[in-house]
Design a protein around this motif. Structure first.
Motif, PDB file in Angstrom:
ATOM      1  N   LEU A 271       7.924  -0.882   6.931  1.00 44.59           N
ATOM      2  CA  LEU A 271       8.119   0.559   7.674  1.00 44.59           C
ATOM      3  C   LEU A 271       9.010   1.408   6.817  1.00 44.59           C
ATOM      4  CD1 LEU A 271       8.351   2.400  10.263  1.00 44.59           C
ATOM      5  CD2 LEU A 271      10.078   0.853  11.070  1.00 44.59           C
ATOM      6  N   ASN A 272       8.518   2.492   6.282  1.00 41.53           N
ATOM      7  CA  ASN A 272       9.289   3.232   5.127  1.00 41.53           C
ATOM      8  C   ASN A 272       9.878   4.310   6.082  1.00 41.53           C
ATOM      9  OD1 ASN A 272      10.224   5.031   3.302  1.00 41.53           O
ATOM     10  ND2 ASN A 272       8.199   5.316   2.312  1.00 41.53           N
ATOM     11  N   LEU A 273      11.366   4.114   6.235  1.00 40.80           N
ATOM     12  CA  LEU A 273      12.194   5.199   6.918  1.00 40.80           C
ATOM     13  C   LEU A 273      12.786   5.859   6.072  1.00 40.80           C
ATOM     14  CD1 LEU A 273      13.512   2.996   9.956  1.00 40.80           C
ATOM     15  CD2 LEU A 273      11.734   4.683  10.029  1.00 40.80           C
ATOM     16  N   SER A 274      12.602   5.992   4.830  1.00 41.33           N
ATOM     17  CA  SER A 274      13.587   6.622   3.832  1.00 41.33           C
ATOM     18  C   SER A 274      13.028   7.734   2.573  1.00 41.33           C
ATOM     19  CB  SER A 274      14.319   5.455   2.889  1.00 41.33           C
ATOM     20  OG  SER A 274      13.412   4.527   2.539  1.00 41.33           O
ATOM     21  N   CYS A 275      11.620   8.091   2.896  1.00 41.65           N
ATOM     22  CA  CYS A 275      10.907   8.813   2.171  1.00 41.65           C
ATOM     23  C   CYS A 275      11.814  10.334   2.133  1.00 41.65           C
ATOM     24  CB  CYS A 275       9.614   9.288   2.499  1.00 41.65           C
ATOM     25  SG  CYS A 275       9.009  10.657   1.419  1.00 41.65           S
ATOM     26  N   PRO A 276      12.391  10.498   0.989  1.00 41.15           N
ATOM     27  CA  PRO A 276      13.198  11.984   1.233  1.00 41.15           C
ATOM     28  C   PRO A 276      12.414  13.409   0.713  1.00 41.15           C
ATOM     29  CG  PRO A 276      13.399  10.964  -1.132  1.00 41.15           C
ATOM     30  CD  PRO A 276      12.214  10.103  -0.479  1.00 41.15           C
ATOM     31  N   ASN A 277      11.032  13.348   0.864  1.00 39.12           N
ATOM     32  CA  ASN A 277      10.444  14.537   0.217  1.00 39.12           C
ATOM     33  C   ASN A 277       9.477  15.117   1.157  1.00 39.12           C
ATOM     34  OD1 ASN A 277      11.418  13.584  -2.139  1.00 39.12           O
ATOM     35  ND2 ASN A 277       9.749  12.277  -2.705  1.00 39.12           N
ATOM     36  N   ILE A 278       9.822  14.986   2.399  1.00 39.69           N
ATOM     37  CA  ILE A 278       9.025  15.628   3.770  1.00 39.69           C
ATOM     38  C   ILE A 278       9.656  16.918   4.151  1.00 39.69           C
ATOM     39  CG2 ILE A 278       7.831  15.282   5.707  1.00 39.69           C
ATOM     40  CD1 ILE A 278       6.765  13.533   3.473  1.00 39.69           C
TER      41      ILE A 278
ATOM     42  N   ILE B 187      16.028  -0.301  -2.935  1.00 41.73           N
ATOM     43  CA  ILE B 187      16.242   0.786  -2.237  1.00 41.73           C
ATOM     44  C   ILE B 187      15.213   1.802  -2.456  1.00 41.73           C
ATOM     45  CG2 ILE B 187      18.950   0.733  -2.301  1.00 41.73           C
ATOM     46  CD1 ILE B 187      18.657   2.266  -5.014  1.00 41.73           C
ATOM     47  N   ASN B 188      14.856   2.908  -1.884  1.00 41.64           N
ATOM     48  CA  ASN B 188      14.127   3.882  -2.184  1.00 41.64           C
ATOM     49  C   ASN B 188      14.699   4.779  -3.166  1.00 41.64           C
ATOM     50  OD1 ASN B 188      11.882   5.629  -1.997  1.00 41.64           O
ATOM     51  ND2 ASN B 188      11.791   5.510   0.142  1.00 41.64           N
ATOM     52  N   SER B 189      13.987   5.826  -3.592  1.00 42.40           N
ATOM     53  CA  SER B 189      14.700   6.727  -4.622  1.00 42.40           C
ATOM     54  C   SER B 189      15.680   7.258  -4.098  1.00 42.40           C
ATOM     55  CB  SER B 189      13.586   7.879  -4.943  1.00 42.40           C
ATOM     56  OG  SER B 189      13.292   8.419  -4.077  1.00 42.40           O
ATOM     57  N   LEU B 190      16.803   7.646  -5.010  1.00 40.32           N
ATOM     58  CA  LEU B 190      17.850   8.456  -4.611  1.00 40.32           C
ATOM     59  C   LEU B 190      17.541   9.753  -4.398  1.00 40.32           C
ATOM     60  CD1 LEU B 190      19.580   6.001  -6.078  1.00 40.32           C
ATOM     61  CD2 LEU B 190      21.058   7.759  -7.077  1.00 40.32           C
TER      62      LEU B 190
ATOM     63  N   ILE C  41      11.504  11.434 -11.415  1.00 36.35           N
ATOM     64  CA  ILE C  41      11.809  12.247 -10.438  1.00 36.35           C
ATOM     65  C   ILE C  41      10.532  12.704  -9.600  1.00 36.35           C
ATOM     66  CG2 ILE C  41      11.684  14.425 -11.455  1.00 36.35           C
ATOM     67  CD1 ILE C  41      13.758  15.646  -9.570  1.00 36.35           C
ATOM     68  N   ASN C  42      10.702  12.369  -8.369  1.00 34.93           N
ATOM     69  CA  ASN C  42       9.199  12.685  -7.624  1.00 34.93           C
ATOM     70  C   ASN C  42       9.520  13.462  -6.406  1.00 34.93           C
ATOM     71  OD1 ASN C  42       8.291  11.096  -4.849  1.00 34.93           O
ATOM     72  ND2 ASN C  42       9.685   9.715  -5.970  1.00 34.93           N
ATOM     73  N   SER C  43       8.583  14.358  -6.007  1.00 34.27           N
ATOM     74  CA  SER C  43       8.418  14.877  -4.707  1.00 34.27           C
ATOM     75  C   SER C  43       7.013  14.827  -4.159  1.00 34.27           C
ATOM     76  CB  SER C  43       9.139  16.190  -4.559  1.00 34.27           C
ATOM     77  OG  SER C  43       9.075  16.621  -3.228  1.00 34.27           O
ATOM     78  N   MET C  44       6.421  13.641  -4.038  1.00 32.15           N
ATOM     79  CA  MET C  44       5.024  13.508  -3.786  1.00 32.15           C
ATOM     80  C   MET C  44       4.704  13.966  -2.498  1.00 32.15           C
ATOM     81  SD  MET C  44       4.185  12.218  -6.366  1.00 32.15           S
ATOM     82  CE  MET C  44       2.635  11.594  -6.239  1.00 32.15           C
ATOM     83  N   GLY C  45       5.643  13.650  -1.407  1.00 32.87           N
ATOM     84  CA  GLY C  45       5.460  14.308   0.023  1.00 32.87           C
ATOM     85  C   GLY C  45       4.178  13.485   0.877  1.00 32.87           C
ATOM     86  N   LEU C  46       4.300  12.057   0.549  1.00 33.92           N
ATOM     87  CA  LEU C  46       3.402  11.140   1.090  1.00 33.92           C
ATOM     88  C   LEU C  46       1.929  11.350   0.992  1.00 33.92           C
ATOM     89  CD1 LEU C  46       5.413  10.261   4.184  1.00 33.92           C
ATOM     90  CD2 LEU C  46       5.242   8.984   2.279  1.00 33.92           C
ATOM     91  N   PRO C  47       1.304  11.873   0.091  1.00 34.28           N
ATOM     92  CA  PRO C  47      -0.127  11.975  -0.127  1.00 34.28           C
ATOM     93  C   PRO C  47      -0.843  10.651   0.065  1.00 34.28           C
ATOM     94  CG  PRO C  47       0.944  12.028  -2.425  1.00 34.28           C
ATOM     95  CD  PRO C  47       1.932  12.010  -1.438  1.00 34.28           C
ATOM     96  N   ASN C  48      -1.736  10.457   0.903  1.00 35.19           N
ATOM     97  CA  ASN C  48      -2.378   9.230   1.337  1.00 35.19           C
ATOM     98  C   ASN C  48      -3.437   9.456   2.137  1.00 35.19           C
ATOM     99  OD1 ASN C  48      -1.991   8.259   4.384  1.00 35.19           O
ATOM    100  ND2 ASN C  48      -0.217   9.641   3.985  1.00 35.19           N
TER     101      ASN C  48
ATOM    102  N   THR D 261       0.757  -1.341   0.019  1.00 34.53           N
ATOM    103  CA  THR D 261      -0.116   0.080   0.250  1.00 34.53           C
ATOM    104  C   THR D 261       0.713   1.280  -0.096  1.00 34.53           C
ATOM    105  OG1 THR D 261      -0.216   0.074   2.439  1.00 34.53           O
ATOM    106  CG2 THR D 261      -1.742  -1.238   1.287  1.00 34.53           C
ATOM    107  N   LYS D 262       0.271   2.353  -0.222  1.00 35.11           N
ATOM    108  CA  LYS D 262       1.020   3.689  -0.088  1.00 35.11           C
ATOM    109  C   LYS D 262       1.449   3.875   1.055  1.00 35.11           C
ATOM    110  CE  LYS D 262       2.531   7.865  -1.016  1.00 35.11           C
ATOM    111  NZ  LYS D 262       3.847   7.980  -1.596  1.00 35.11           N
ATOM    112  N   SER D 263       2.800   4.512   1.364  1.00 41.15           N
ATOM    113  CA  SER D 263       3.066   4.597   2.949  1.00 41.15           C
ATOM    114  C   SER D 263       2.100   5.541   3.480  1.00 41.15           C
ATOM    115  CB  SER D 263       4.567   5.331   2.742  1.00 41.15           C
ATOM    116  OG  SER D 263       5.244   4.492   2.147  1.00 41.15           O
TER     117      SER D 263
HETATM  118  C1  SIN Z   1       6.674  10.246  -1.509  1.00 34.05           C
HETATM  119  O1  SIN Z   1       5.162  10.285  -1.014  1.00 34.05           O
HETATM  120  O2  SIN Z   1       7.103  11.401  -1.245  1.00 34.05           O
HETATM  121  C2  SIN Z   1       7.494   9.054  -1.644  1.00 34.05           C
HETATM  122  C3  SIN Z   1       7.604   8.165  -0.942  1.00 34.05           C
HETATM  123  C4  SIN Z   1       8.971   7.610  -0.631  1.00 34.05           C
HETATM  124  O3  SIN Z   1       9.714   8.158  -1.329  1.00 34.05           O
HETATM  125  O4  SIN Z   1       9.148   6.899   0.358  1.00 34.05           O
END
Ligand code: SIN
Length: 313
Positions: A126-133, A193-196, A70-77, A46-48
């Motif tokens: 457990l997603n500890l690596s989202c770079p976009n927050i 890996i999560n995204s660079l 390239i993404n900077s979604m920011g965990l929309p959920n 599922t989406k984080s």
């Molecule tokens: C995001 O929602 O910004 C992407 C999630 C992630 O890279 O872990």
């Protein structure tokens, strides 16, 4: 013809196919999750999620080109309750990985507690690596003392199979340190890996970045990150306890890419950017391509070559 087995067992969690979606891509809404349940994917991630629903960052926040994204979604959920309700309402026909990504340590504890109350979740990623927050003050994935404490606290109450989605690491010592910490706990898997983080893509005509949040900086995915994914998988395979499975993620767009991930030590794989480009039909195509390679090489299962990458003599 010999039967070829491309199922996977993630520390005892049986996937009917070793290929599933990566969290973040087309797995946020009711419709997207239903599509995944009805697809060939071997599991559903599922989406984080966070405790409360989140809009995420401003748009445009995703861009792709021929060899990357390239993404900077920011965990929309839609918030953890939505995902738990979705699982209650629907017939579950494959393993479910609930991805969680709290904005603080306390939020992660709450999310894990809630996930423990659902019988429909197979495992927690457990997603500890989202770079976009933007509002995040600290990245725990690079704080080795902090993470050790954090995981120790989790296993005081967590009873669910639990894995951790890691960022790419670029130094052997960081992978070794992280692996030595993880080896002390009953972790089921890591996703590498999560995204660079902190990449930029430029539109030369406009002389500008292509996404709006964080002045254009975002996580890079797609084919161009495959060498980093393979390197992280291979090094973690060397350092991790053998019962901690590795789920490979990063740069997969063909059966050959999956073969390479498994050769480096992955037990199963997740598809991100290519799933976004191609939709749910990607799983059946990749399955066929992987079987084709195994047939040609006369392998009958993934264990015939998993982790057996050779060095040059
Ligand atoms: C995001 O929602 O910004 C992407 C999630 C992630 O890279 O872990």
């Amino acid at each position: 013809m010999k039967k070829i087995d491309i199922t996977a067992s993630i520390n005892g969690i049986k996937l009917p196919l070793c290929i599933m979606n990566a969290s973040g891509v087309l797995c946020t809404t009711d419709q997207e999750l239903s599509n995944l349940l009805n697809s060939y994917s071997g599991g559903v991630v599922t989406k984080s999620c966070t405790y409360k629903p989140r809009e995420g960052n401003i748009s445009p926040r995703y861009f792709e080109w021929n060899i990357g994204s390239i993404n900077s979604m920011g965990l929309p959920n839609l918030g953890i309750n939505f995902y738990l309700n979705f699982l209650e309402k629907n017939k579950i026909n494959k393993p479910i990985f609930l991805s969680i990504s709290g904005l603080s340590t306390e939020e992660n504890y709450l999310l894990i507690q809630k996930a423990n109350q659902s019988s429909k979740i197979t495992a927690i990623e457990l997603n500890l690596s989202c770079p976009n927050i933007i509002e995040k003050k600290e990245m725990l994935d690079c704080n080795f003392d902090g993470i050790s404490n954090f995981i120790e606290n989790i296993f005081r109450f967590n009873k669910k199979p639990l894995g951790i989605k890691l960022p790419p690491y670029f130094h052997d010592i960081h992978i070794k340190n992280m692996a030595l910490i993880l080896n002390r706990f009953p972790i089921f898997f890591v996703t590498c890996i999560n995204s660079l983080p902190n990449g930029i893509f430029i539109d030369v005509n406009k002389e500008s970045v292509v996404i709006r949040p964080k002045k254009g900086f975002g996580g890079i995915g797609g084919s161009i990150i495959k060498p980093f994914a393979l390197a992280n998988i291979h090094k973690f395979y060397t350092y991790l306890r053998k019962d901690i499975s590795i789920i490979g993620c990063g740069g997969i767009s063909s059966g050959k890419d999956i073969f390479e991930h498994i050769l480096c030590g992955a037990t199963a794989v997740q598809i991100g950017t290519q799933f976004m480009k191609e939709g749910v039909s990607v799983f059946e195509r990749l399955k066929k391509e992987l079987i084709f390679i195994l047939e040609k090489k006369n392998y009958s299962s993934l264990n015939n070559f998993k982790g057996k990458l050779k060095n040059l003599q």
